[in-house]
Design a protein around this motif. Structure first.
Motif, PDB file in Angstrom:
ATOM      1  N   PHE A 203      20.475 -32.976  37.852  1.00 52.10           N
ATOM      2  CA  PHE A 203      21.794 -33.452  37.435  1.00 52.10           C
ATOM      3  C   PHE A 203      22.108 -34.815  38.042  1.00 52.10           C
ATOM      4  CE2 PHE A 203      22.119 -28.945  36.689  1.00 52.10           C
ATOM      5  CZ  PHE A 203      22.896 -28.854  35.550  1.00 52.10           C
ATOM      6  N   ASP A 204      22.535 -35.720  37.178  1.00 51.00           N
ATOM      7  CA  ASP A 204      23.063 -36.992  37.634  1.00 51.00           C
ATOM      8  C   ASP A 204      24.580 -36.846  37.810  1.00 51.00           C
ATOM      9  OD1 ASP A 204      20.572 -38.286  37.512  1.00 51.00           O
ATOM     10  OD2 ASP A 204      20.811 -38.606  35.357  1.00 51.00           O
ATOM     11  N   LEU A 205      25.150 -37.756  38.550  1.00 49.85           N
ATOM     12  CA  LEU A 205      26.592 -37.724  38.810  1.00 49.85           C
ATOM     13  C   LEU A 205      27.279 -38.886  38.126  1.00 49.85           C
ATOM     14  CD1 LEU A 205      29.167 -36.785  40.390  1.00 49.85           C
ATOM     15  CD2 LEU A 205      28.410 -38.345  42.216  1.00 49.85           C
ATOM     16  N   HIS A 206      28.389 -38.577  37.462  1.00 53.42           N
ATOM     17  CA  HIS A 206      29.297 -39.620  37.001  1.00 53.42           C
ATOM     18  C   HIS A 206      30.669 -39.301  37.590  1.00 53.42           C
ATOM     19  CE1 HIS A 206      30.529 -42.967  34.422  1.00 53.42           C
ATOM     20  NE2 HIS A 206      31.667 -42.301  34.282  1.00 53.42           N
ATOM     21  N   ALA A 207      31.059 -40.072  38.572  1.00 54.05           N
ATOM     22  CA  ALA A 207      32.305 -39.810  39.280  1.00 54.05           C
ATOM     23  C   ALA A 207      33.508 -40.285  38.468  1.00 54.05           C
ATOM     24  CB  ALA A 207      32.290 -40.499  40.649  1.00 54.05           C
ATOM     25  N   VAL A 208      34.564 -39.489  38.500  1.00 55.85           N
ATOM     26  CA  VAL A 208      35.835 -39.857  37.880  1.00 55.85           C
ATOM     27  C   VAL A 208      36.881 -39.854  38.998  1.00 55.85           C
ATOM     28  CG1 VAL A 208      37.459 -39.364  36.019  1.00 55.85           C
ATOM     29  CG2 VAL A 208      35.057 -38.687  35.780  1.00 55.85           C
ATOM     30  N   PRO A 209      36.883 -40.893  39.823  1.00 52.68           N
ATOM     31  CA  PRO A 209      37.727 -40.901  41.029  1.00 52.68           C
ATOM     32  C   PRO A 209      39.181 -41.240  40.717  1.00 52.68           C
ATOM     33  CG  PRO A 209      36.549 -42.958  40.851  1.00 52.68           C
ATOM     34  CD  PRO A 209      36.092 -42.118  39.686  1.00 52.68           C
ATOM     35  N   ARG A 210      40.015 -41.041  41.732  1.00 50.03           N
ATOM     36  CA  ARG A 210      41.397 -41.492  41.617  1.00 50.03           C
ATOM     37  C   ARG A 210      41.430 -43.008  41.410  1.00 50.03           C
ATOM     38  NH1 ARG A 210      45.241 -37.813  44.050  1.00 50.03           N
ATOM     39  NH2 ARG A 210      44.156 -36.022  44.949  1.00 50.03           N
ATOM     40  N   TRP A 211      42.456 -43.471  40.750  1.00 47.03           N
ATOM     41  CA  TRP A 211      42.626 -44.897  40.547  1.00 47.03           C
ATOM     42  C   TRP A 211      43.042 -45.567  41.847  1.00 47.03           C
ATOM     43  CZ3 TRP A 211      42.886 -47.716  35.656  1.00 47.03           C
ATOM     44  CH2 TRP A 211      42.423 -46.957  34.587  1.00 47.03           C
ATOM     45  N   GLN A 212      42.605 -46.791  42.022  1.00 45.74           N
ATOM     46  CA  GLN A 212      43.027 -47.619  43.140  1.00 45.74           C
ATOM     47  C   GLN A 212      44.066 -48.624  42.642  1.00 45.74           C
ATOM     48  OE1 GLN A 212      41.864 -46.994  46.343  1.00 45.74           O
ATOM     49  NE2 GLN A 212      40.968 -45.230  45.286  1.00 45.74           N
ATOM     50  N   TYR A 213      44.957 -49.032  43.535  1.00 51.16           N
ATOM     51  CA  TYR A 213      45.961 -50.013  43.141  1.00 51.16           C
ATOM     52  C   TYR A 213      45.300 -51.383  43.058  1.00 51.16           C
ATOM     53  CZ  TYR A 213      50.443 -52.353  42.759  1.00 51.16           C
ATOM     54  OH  TYR A 213      51.516 -53.088  42.304  1.00 51.16           O
ATOM     55  N   GLY A 214      45.306 -51.946  41.873  1.00 52.63           N
ATOM     56  CA  GLY A 214      44.671 -53.237  41.662  1.00 52.63           C
ATOM     57  C   GLY A 214      44.821 -53.666  40.220  1.00 52.63           C
ATOM     58  N   GLU A 215      44.037 -54.643  39.818  1.00 47.72           N
ATOM     59  CA  GLU A 215      44.174 -55.223  38.485  1.00 47.72           C
ATOM     60  C   GLU A 215      43.923 -54.208  37.380  1.00 47.72           C
ATOM     61  OE1 GLU A 215      45.340 -58.125  37.481  1.00 47.72           O
ATOM     62  OE2 GLU A 215      45.818 -58.515  39.584  1.00 47.72           O
ATOM     63  N   GLU A 216      42.954 -53.316  37.582  1.00 48.23           N
ATOM     64  CA  GLU A 216      42.656 -52.335  36.538  1.00 48.23           C
ATOM     65  C   GLU A 216      43.828 -51.376  36.359  1.00 48.23           C
ATOM     66  OE1 GLU A 216      39.004 -49.433  35.041  1.00 48.23           O
ATOM     67  OE2 GLU A 216      38.986 -50.263  37.065  1.00 48.23           O
ATOM     68  N   PHE A 217      44.447 -50.984  37.455  1.00 51.69           N
ATOM     69  CA  PHE A 217      45.615 -50.110  37.370  1.00 51.69           C
ATOM     70  C   PHE A 217      46.768 -50.819  36.664  1.00 51.69           C
ATOM     71  CE2 PHE A 217      49.687 -48.746  39.264  1.00 51.69           C
ATOM     72  CZ  PHE A 217      49.701 -47.430  38.828  1.00 51.69           C
ATOM     73  N   LEU A 218      46.980 -52.085  36.995  1.00 51.33           N
ATOM     74  CA  LEU A 218      48.054 -52.836  36.354  1.00 51.33           C
ATOM     75  C   LEU A 218      47.789 -53.008  34.862  1.00 51.33           C
ATOM     76  CD1 LEU A 218      48.659 -55.590  39.076  1.00 51.33           C
ATOM     77  CD2 LEU A 218      49.857 -53.408  38.771  1.00 51.33           C
ATOM     78  N   ALA A 219      46.524 -53.200  34.508  1.00 45.69           N
ATOM     79  CA  ALA A 219      46.169 -53.306  33.091  1.00 45.69           C
ATOM     80  C   ALA A 219      46.428 -51.979  32.371  1.00 45.69           C
ATOM     81  CB  ALA A 219      44.700 -53.714  32.945  1.00 45.69           C
TER      82      ALA A 219
END
Length: 292
Positions: free
Chosen positions: A194-210
């Motif tokens: 099995f490979d892993l694809h993480a779906v982590p919590r969002w971090q505060y930054g440009e991607e979150f603002l977008a």
């Protein structure tokens, strides 16, 4: 001016209040980077050549962070494009033991499940269905449910995952919390499958603002809310604790309140009025004490 809205959202402003609210509350796909990359990895597994030792994928992350939406969206897109269904989503049942696990698979394949059937009979039925339906990929949502039983039952579930790859050329996809990662990596034998694809919590930054900008553009409100501006963005991030399901829930609830009140925009005061309790604090929330 409604320049803050997407083109296909603007006409929704002319609908009735009930229709606008239904539109705001409807489930929505958010094609952020992690989700798009996950779809790419799933597509690679679906198009792989036949193999005797198939590889699987773990989509692992915290609750309410969009893992199920990623899987279901992929399955629906495949179903629309494919001549034959090769991707099946299994809602892993609560409860320990192989009987519950096999029951989840039979239910996903829309097969009859008799209450009196033993584990052996269910296993035989599943094998016959695999021969007939020929799935290429099984997506086990909330797979951590299958890991809460006795050690021998969990080992049997993991053995089943190994067998379906060898015998039926099926790639298993495991969706769940960090417990899934821990169990799979307890042994090198399973870890190599099995490979892993993480779906982590969002971090505060440009991607979150977008993300906030895209959500605002999809909410049929007549006035701009400027969700990505401080301190609004910071408030939403803190309350949501970086969980995309919570982010969408907060913005949607605030948009509904803004539409009903006639304000037509989300404000910091409006979000405060929701009295939204973050997930980590709900167990200790004052409202809980009033339920006792």
């Amino acid at each position: 001016m409604v320049d803050h809205l997407l083109d296909h959202v603007r006409p929704v402003l002319d609908r009735s209040m009930e229709e606008r609210i239904a539109y705001i509350q409807a489930p929505r796909w958010i094609g952020h980077q992690v989700a798009v990359q996950a779809h790419g990895r799933l597509a690679e597994l679906l198009s792989r050549p036949p193999a005797l030792r198939t590889r699987g994928l773990m989509l692992v992350g915290p609750y309410a962070n969009g893992k199920t939406m990623i899987a279901e969206r992929f399955a629906v897109e495949h179903l629309k494009a494919a001549e034959q269904q090769r991707v099946w989503v299994v809602q892993t049942r609560e409860g320990a033991g192989l009987a519950h696990f096999y029951g989840s698979i039979l239910e996903a394949l829309r097969a009859p499940t008799g209450m009196g059937r033993g584990v052996g009979r269910k296993a035989e039925q599943i094998d016959r269905l695999f021969d007939s339906v020929k799935p290429r990929m099984l997506i086990f949502d909330e797979f951590h449910n299958a890991l809460r039983g006795r050690t021998r039952d969990v080992e049997a579930v993991l053995a089943f995952l190994r067998r379906i790859g060898r015998q039926f050329d099926i790639s298993p996809i495991l969706i769940g919390e960090v417990a899934v990662y821990d169990f799979i990596n307890q042994t090198a034998e399973m870890a190599t499958r099995f490979d892993l694809h993480a779906v982590p919590r969002w971090q505060y930054g440009e991607e979150f603002l977008a993300l906030l900008d895209s959500l605002e553009a999809s909410m049929p409100l007549a006035r701009a809310s400027d969700l990505s501006d401080e301190p609004m963005a910071r408030m939403i991030f803190q309350i949501s604790e970086g969980l995309i399901g919570e982010i969408v829930a907060i913005v949607s609830a605030a948009a509904v309140a803004a539409a009903r009140s006639g304000a037509e925009r989300i404000t910091k005061t409006g979000i405060e009025a929701l009295r939204y309790i973050p997930v980590s604090k709900r167990r200790r929330a004052p409202v809980r004490d009033r339920l006792l």
